[in-house]
Design a protein around this motif. Structure first.
Motif, mmCIF file in Angstrom:
data_model
loop_
_atom_site.group_PDB
_atom_site.id
_atom_site.type_symbol
_atom_site.label_atom_id
_atom_site.label_comp_id
_atom_site.label_asym_id
_atom_site.label_seq_id
_atom_site.Cartn_x
_atom_site.Cartn_y
_atom_site.Cartn_z
ATOM 1 N N GLU A 52 0.839 -1.216 0.000
ATOM 2 C CA GLU A 52 0.000 0.000 0.000
ATOM 3 C C GLU A 52 0.863 1.250 0.000
ATOM 4 N N SER A 53 0.248 2.345 -0.436
ATOM 5 C CA SER A 53 1.022 3.573 -0.601
ATOM 6 C C SER A 53 1.668 4.054 0.709
ATOM 7 N N GLU A 54 0.974 3.830 1.857
ATOM 8 C CA GLU A 54 1.561 4.312 3.130
ATOM 9 C C GLU A 54 2.870 3.585 3.446
ATOM 10 N N LYS A 55 3.023 2.383 2.878
ATOM 11 C CA LYS A 55 4.220 1.612 3.203
ATOM 12 C C LYS A 55 5.156 1.524 2.007
ATOM 13 N N SER A 56 5.034 2.466 1.088
ATOM 14 C CA SER A 56 5.764 2.326 -0.178
ATOM 15 C C SER A 56 7.284 2.177 0.021
ATOM 16 N N ASP A 57 7.805 2.755 1.128
ATOM 17 C CA ASP A 57 9.261 2.627 1.373
ATOM 18 C C ASP A 57 9.686 1.162 1.450
ATOM 19 N N SER A 58 8.775 0.322 1.944
ATOM 20 C CA SER A 58 9.153 -1.086 2.104
ATOM 21 C C SER A 58 9.208 -1.831 0.767
ATOM 22 N N ALA A 59 8.854 -1.142 -0.316
ATOM 23 C CA ALA A 59 8.969 -1.790 -1.641
ATOM 24 C C ALA A 59 10.429 -1.888 -2.096
ATOM 25 N N VAL A 60 11.294 -1.063 -1.488
ATOM 26 C CA VAL A 60 12.710 -1.088 -1.900
ATOM 27 C C VAL A 60 13.286 -2.488 -1.668
ATOM 28 N N SER A 61 13.982 -2.991 -2.670
ATOM 29 C CA SER A 61 14.622 -4.319 -2.667
ATOM 30 C C SER A 61 13.658 -5.478 -2.931
ATOM 31 N N GLN A 62 12.367 -5.157 -3.088
ATOM 32 C CA GLN A 62 11.412 -6.217 -3.458
ATOM 33 C C GLN A 62 11.461 -6.418 -4.984
ATOM 34 N N ILE A 63 10.848 -7.528 -5.423
ATOM 35 C CA ILE A 63 10.833 -7.799 -6.868
ATOM 36 C C ILE A 63 9.520 -7.280 -7.456
ATOM 37 N N SER A 64 9.629 -6.467 -8.466
ATOM 38 C CA SER A 64 8.428 -5.874 -9.055
ATOM 39 C C SER A 64 7.605 -6.930 -9.790
ATOM 40 N N ALA A 65 6.271 -6.773 -9.699
ATOM 41 C CA ALA A 65 5.385 -7.655 -10.471
ATOM 42 C C ALA A 65 4.693 -6.852 -11.566
ATOM 43 N N GLU A 66 5.171 -5.622 -11.790
ATOM 44 C CA GLU A 66 4.487 -4.765 -12.770
ATOM 45 C C GLU A 66 5.508 -3.928 -13.554
ATOM 46 N N VAL A 67 5.009 -3.433 -14.689
ATOM 47 C CA VAL A 67 5.824 -2.495 -15.469
ATOM 48 C C VAL A 67 5.574 -1.106 -14.893
ATOM 49 N N ILE A 68 6.633 -0.386 -14.571
ATOM 50 C CA ILE A 68 6.465 1.038 -14.237
ATOM 51 C C ILE A 68 7.250 1.823 -15.280
ATOM 52 N N ASP A 126 15.984 4.371 -5.856
ATOM 53 C CA ASP A 126 15.751 5.390 -6.894
ATOM 54 C C ASP A 126 14.425 5.158 -7.611
ATOM 55 N N ILE A 127 14.172 3.892 -7.946
ATOM 56 C CA ILE A 127 12.938 3.579 -8.688
ATOM 57 C C ILE A 127 11.719 3.872 -7.820
ATOM 58 N N VAL A 128 11.766 3.443 -6.563
ATOM 59 C CA VAL A 128 10.614 3.642 -5.679
ATOM 60 C C VAL A 128 10.384 5.144 -5.456
ATOM 61 N N GLU A 129 11.473 5.872 -5.207
ATOM 62 C CA GLU A 129 11.318 7.314 -4.944
ATOM 63 C C GLU A 129 10.797 8.050 -6.178
ATOM 64 N N TYR A 130 11.376 7.721 -7.339
ATOM 65 C CA TYR A 130 10.944 8.410 -8.567
ATOM 66 C C TYR A 130 9.484 8.076 -8.880
ATOM 67 N N SER A 131 9.134 6.778 -8.688
ATOM 68 C CA SER A 131 7.753 6.350 -8.970
ATOM 69 C C SER A 131 6.791 7.111 -8.064
ATOM 70 N N SER A 132 7.123 7.193 -6.767
ATOM 71 C CA SER A 132 6.211 7.837 -5.815
ATOM 72 C C SER A 132 6.177 9.348 -6.022
ATOM 73 N N ASN A 133 7.363 9.948 -6.138
ATOM 74 C CA ASN A 133 7.417 11.418 -6.130
ATOM 75 C C ASN A 133 7.078 12.034 -7.484
ATOM 76 N N THR A 134 7.494 11.406 -8.559
ATOM 77 C CA THR A 134 7.315 12.047 -9.868
ATOM 78 C C THR A 134 6.172 11.421 -10.664
ATOM 79 N N LEU A 135 6.006 10.101 -10.532
ATOM 80 C CA LEU A 135 4.975 9.450 -11.360
ATOM 81 C C LEU A 135 3.668 9.239 -10.607
ATOM 82 N N ASN A 136 3.629 9.665 -9.342
ATOM 83 C CA ASN A 136 2.448 9.429 -8.499
ATOM 84 C C ASN A 136 2.053 7.962 -8.461
ATOM 85 N N HIS A 137 3.043 7.121 -8.513
ATOM 86 C CA HIS A 137 2.799 5.674 -8.449
ATOM 87 C C HIS A 137 3.195 5.246 -7.035
#
Ligand SMILES: Cc1ncc(COP(=O)(O)O)c(C=O)c1O
Length: 457
Positions: A403-419, A438-449
């Motif tokens: 979930e978005s509130e825990k997005s920091d914990s996505a770092v080092s996980q394996i993606s199941a989607e194309v961003i 970098d991917i998680v931060e850019y996705s959250s901050n710039t892509l609103n993902h």
């Protein structure tokens, strides 16, 4: 006989025939009122299926075979195929016909998403590489043949190379040099030429891919050549070991059994026009119009002049980000761009783009005064993420959501989607790849993902 003449002939000589076949509108005997209003009766009069005298695109023997052979002659190919589902379908079909599960395929990272889809279906293993990045314009530039050769030597047993030229932004790579390397190492070269459908005609200085050494290519006739969405062509070069029957087989796997006659008719008419003297003249006029347009821009405006397709106008205005300038163009001048980024904006032209339309754009651009960029946009710094699963393996794994509130914990996980960073729609991470900080931060901050689909370990 051409499709168009066949249809005309049918309506003159066989009009009393009673059809109990698909499509049930029976050449417009009954029309749903809104379809009639929007598409008109003529569309339905062209909407045949494989009734007697017509042909089957999956195993053509009649008018469609004749048309595909005519197209092959015009494009100087061993075989050209009509695509009624865009270059996307041609890319997937080519991958299915050349690659087997486990085969290594070298792929430029700025490839279209259909290449990823082809990986899921074929089970091939991607070896990604980055084309050079042009920071000034925030786009990928040409592929360096030397880099390609280095990777080929270090990876060994690569079956195919897939790359895009011209790119979405119009950048060409040296297909001849790259194809020489591929031939030396027995590698099949597939070029996504979706944006280069006019290259065979008029006075383009760059030759189309299959005439420069590539084994196969796709071209979207709908992007720049005047055809409706999603008419396209798949070309197989004369000197290639690609098995034509396998390409047909692959196209049949991913295509409808009811290809649209209105679209096939559109492919026929478009190619016929492009190959005529009127078509060549129109392409020539386009080249002259864009040349003239570029010469009359104010000095605070620059146009990308690398090794590129001159009909794709990648433009910067001093003191404006591309996004900022386009907002003004949209709101004040009702001009819509193809895309804009932190540096520049892209205006696509194509067959039929007249001087008057370009003059409107030029006048709007020339009205911009030098400015100071107000909004600073950071570009994503593309880096290849670590690949834990192939796209096919990842596709069939279970996934869960962070979930978005825990997005920091996505770092080092394996993606199941194309961003993707859009524009230009190039993936910053693919399924099966590790999400970096970098991917998680850019996705959250710039892509609103903000929420991430991951493959639990
Ligand atoms: C580089 C590139 N390749 C392929 C495609 C797919 O083409 P089509 O829309 O004809 O399926 C696109 C579409 O945008 C593209 O930009």
């Amino acid at each position: 006989m051409s499709i168009i003449n066949k249809i005309k002939d049918y309506h003159i000589n066989h009009k009393d025939k009673i059809l109990f076949t698909t499509p049930s509108h029976s050449l417009g005997e009954f029309l749903i009122p809104q379809l009639k209003e929007m598409l008109g009766e003529k569309y339905f009069k062209c909407d045949f299926s494989e009734i007697e005298g017509f042909d089957n695109l999956r195993a053509p023997t009649g008018i469609l075979k004749e048309l595909q052979n005519n197209i092959s002659n015009i494009y100087k190919t061993k075989q050209s195929f009509i695509l009624t589902n865009g270059s996307s379908s041609g890319i997937v079909a080519l991958m299915l016909s050349v690659l087997r599960p486990g085969d290594k395929v070298l792929i430029a990272r700025n490839s279209h998403v259909s290449v990823y889809n082809g990986l899921v279906l074929s089970g091939a293993v991607p070896i990604w590489f980055m084309p050079e990045y042009d920071k000034k314009w925030s786009i990928f530039s040409s592929i360096n043949p030397k880099n390609v050769e280095e990777i080929i030597k270090s990876e060994r047993s690569i079956k195919a190379l897939i790359m895009t030229s011209p790119t979405y932004e119009g950048v060409f790579s040296d297909i001849k040099a790259i194809s020489d390397i591929c031939q030396k190492h027995n590698i099949v070269l597939i070029v996504d030429e979706a944006h280069g459908a006019l290259l065979n005609f008029g006075g383009f200085q760059t030759k189309p891919a299959v005439l420069s050494g590539a084994d196969a290519s796709v071209q979207s006739l709908h992007k720049t050549a005047g055809a409706p969405n999603p008419c396209a062509l798949l070309h197989i070069a004369k000197d290639t070991k690609i098995d034509i029957s396998k390409v047909q087989e692959s196209l049949n796997i991913i295509s409808t059994t009811s290809p649209s006659y209105p679209l096939m008719l559109a492919v026929e008419a478009t190619v016929k026009f492009l190959a005529s003297s009127a078509g060549a003249k129109k392409v020539q006029e386009l080249l002259e119009a864009v040349k003239r347009f570029k010469e009359t821009l104010n000095p605070n405006i620059s146009v990308y002049t690398g090794y590129n397709d001159p009909t794709k106008l990648l433009i910067k205005i001093k003191g404006y980000s591309g996004i900022e300038a386009c907002e003004i163009l949209n709101n004040k001048y009702l001009i819509e761009e193809e895309f804009s980024n932190s540096s520049a904006m892209l205006f696509l032209t194509g067959i039929g783009t007249e001087n008057s339309k370009l003059d409107t754009l030029k006048n709007a651009l020339n009205s911009f005064k030098t400015n100071n960029i107000k909004i600073k946009i950071n570009d994503f710094k593309y880096k290849l993420p670590k690949q834990m699963y192939t796209p096919r393996e990842a596709y069939f794994k279970n996934s869960s959501e962070i979930e978005s509130e825990k997005s920091d914990s996505a770092v080092s996980q394996i993606s199941a989607e194309v961003i993707s960073a859009y524009p230009p729609g190039i993936p910053i991470v693919l399924p099966g790849e590790v999400l970096t900080k970098d991917i998680v931060e850019y996705s959250s901050n710039t892509l609103n993902h903000n929420s991430f689909k991951i493959i639990p370990e």
